[in-house]
Enzyme design. Structure first.
Site, mmCIF file in Angstrom:
data_model
loop_
_atom_site.group_PDB
_atom_site.id
_atom_site.type_symbol
_atom_site.label_atom_id
_atom_site.label_comp_id
_atom_site.label_asym_id
_atom_site.label_seq_id
_atom_site.Cartn_x
_atom_site.Cartn_y
_atom_site.Cartn_z
ATOM 1 N N TYR A 1 -13.890 12.537 -19.011
ATOM 2 C CA TYR A 1 -12.819 13.425 -18.581
ATOM 3 C C TYR A 1 -11.708 13.385 -19.619
ATOM 4 C CZ TYR A 1 -9.020 15.324 -15.662
ATOM 5 O OH TYR A 1 -7.981 16.078 -15.154
ATOM 6 N N ASP B 1 -10.272 9.764 -27.341
ATOM 7 C CA ASP B 1 -9.338 10.006 -26.251
ATOM 8 C C ASP B 1 -8.984 8.641 -25.677
ATOM 9 O OD1 ASP B 1 -7.932 10.546 -24.010
ATOM 10 O OD2 ASP B 1 -9.359 11.974 -23.149
ATOM 11 N N LYS C 1 -0.503 8.011 -20.168
ATOM 12 C CA LYS C 1 -0.402 6.881 -19.253
ATOM 13 C C LYS C 1 0.573 5.793 -19.738
ATOM 14 C CE LYS C 1 -5.007 7.953 -17.419
ATOM 15 N NZ LYS C 1 -4.871 8.476 -16.075
#
Ligand SMILES: Cc1ncc(COP(=O)(O)O)c(C=O)c1O
Ligand SMILES: NCC(=O)CCC(=O)O
Length: 427
Positions: free
Chosen positions: A142, A237, A265
């Site tokens: 994702y 990523d 994050k």
């Protein structure tokens, strides 16, 4: 005083599914999500005052625990001077310097507001820089909700059984090629066929959105060589793994240098932040240094930068990641021995401060294996531990996160809850 149930009824009338991000709903595990009133250290308290030991950590950012006094103080100080300027501010320079210092491959960065923005911008840069259109991603990975990535996607898209989203134009989806994770031969075959049309390969260097699956030995290195040979860019990523699996991220841990890296994050300390960065010759093609456009009204926001910088200061404490990894190991080994003791087929994966729990006897190294683990059993386990004050991600396809605030007692309490939950589910 509203209860969780009343709030969820109100929420469902106005918010799709009652939530602002699908993974928060308990749709796959069943039941209703709780509404958090307050968070501190390793704990969440819902609006009814129930305390949970939290292994979600706001989906990753809360690596020093919730509401850390140093992060809170930095935000409070920054707020005194205004919330947003729309001009450059000093803290964003310090942020760029900090990321470039800590992450091996990063020579320049651009701050954005979410992980989704970071990945979307990184592939635009890759396409602009290479003049090629196709990208490669992995089934079960994702990268946020950009059109190009909602093809065989992980996280909520996988949890809810719609890995390829309606609304993504076919022309767009056709440019996204997918591969099985941890299968280097499949990647070699694809590049042999279409390597000269591929702008970039994007990967979660430790997969965390199909549960948690580390790369097998030599895999990331093999992908690096493949991309170099075919003139495609390698994008890590590290929205989840950055400052999570090691101070320098997965690239430092495995010793593989991507061309571009995306972040989110942890670098925001709990505020909405993302970033992408990498090779100078590539980043200098971003506007206004170069022609590839990417912008943001709130990007480099002073309050968000203050939170992120305070967080990055804390994780640089000597031994921070060793301690975090050791605690994660105690948790995973403990859960394994609890499951073994109860005769439940079970295995775990972990890297640094992230982990995965699988209701299957074998070690999971692939998407296919992750998706054949016993999700019904996971759902019962999820509710069993939740009733005992332990909050895991409400999906069998999400990684878990530990923070430096989780104590030995929290882990012992978690193992006790797990033992009772497994016993109850059997009986
Ligand atoms: C690996 C990875 N990339 C990208 C994203 C997207 O980030 P965001 O939710 O901040 O848009 C996430 C999580 O959401 C993620 O785990
Ligand atoms: N592993 C899943 C995420 O990190 C996403 C959180 C969200 O979409 O709210």
């Amino acid at each position: 005083m509203s209860t969780n149930h009343e709030l969820f009824q109100r929420a469902k009338r106005l918010l799709p599914g009652g939530v602002n991000s699908p993974v928060r709903a308990f749709k796959s595990v069943g039941g209703e999500p709780f509404f958090t009133a307050r968070a501190d250290g390793a704990y969440l308290w819902d609006v009814e005052g129930t305390r949970y030991i939290d292994y979600v950590g706001s989906w990753g950012p809360m690596i020093v625990g919730h509401n850390h006094p140093a992060v809170r103080a930095a935000v409070e100080r920054a707020v005194q001077d205004g919330l947003s300027f729309g001009t450059p501010c000093p803290a964003e320079v310090t942020m760029a310097e900090t990321i470039a210092k800590l992450v091996p491959s990063v020579e320049m960065v651009r701050m954005v507001n979410s992980g989704t923005e970071a990945t979307m911008s990184a592939i635009r840069l890759a396409r602009g820089a290479t003049g090629r259109a196709k990208i490669v991603k992995f089934e079960g990975c994702y990268h946020g909700h950009g059109d190009s990535f909602l093809v065989k996607a992980g996280s909520g898209a996988l949890t809810y059984g719609v890995p390829t989203s309606p609304g993504v134009p076919k022309a767009n989806a056709d440019l996204t090629l997918t591969l099985p994770y941890n299968d280097l031969d499949a990647a070699k075959a694809l590049f042999a066929e279409q390597g000269d049309e591929i702008a970039a390969l994007i990967i979660e260097p430790v997969a965390g959105n199909m549960n948690c699956i580390p790369p097998v030995d030599g895999y990331l290195q093999g992908l690096r060589e493949l991309c170099t040979r075919h003139g495609a860019l390698l994008i890590f990523d590290e929205v989840m793994t950055g400052f999570r699996v090691a101070l320098g991220g997965a690239q430092a841990l495995y010793g593989v240098m991507p061309d571009l890296t995306t972040f989110g994050k942890i670098i925001g300390g709990g505020m909405p932040v993302g970033a992408y960065g990498g090779r100078r010759d590539l980043m200098e093609q971003i506007a206004p240094a170069g022609p590839i456009y990417q912008a943001g009204t709130l990007s480099g926001n002073p309050v968000a930068m203050a939170a992120g910088l305070a967080m990055l200061e804390l994780v640089q404490a000597p031994g921070f990641y060793d301690t975090l990894a050791a605690r994660t190991r105690v948790l995973c080994d403990g859960l394994q021995s609890v499951a073994d003791g109860e005769g439940v087929p079970f295995s775990t994966n972990r890297v640094g401060g992230m982990f995965g729990l699988f209701f299957t006897a074998r070690k999971v190294t692939s998407y296919a294996q992750a998706t054949t683990a016993d999700t019904a059993r996971f759902n019962r386990f999820f509710h069993g531990v939740l009733e005992r004050g332990v909050y895991l991600a409400p999906s069998a396809f999400e990684a878990g996160f530990l923070s430096s605030a989780h104590s030995d007692q929290d882990i012992a309490d978690t193992l006790q809850a797990a033992r009772e939950a497994l016993r109850e589910a059997k009986g």
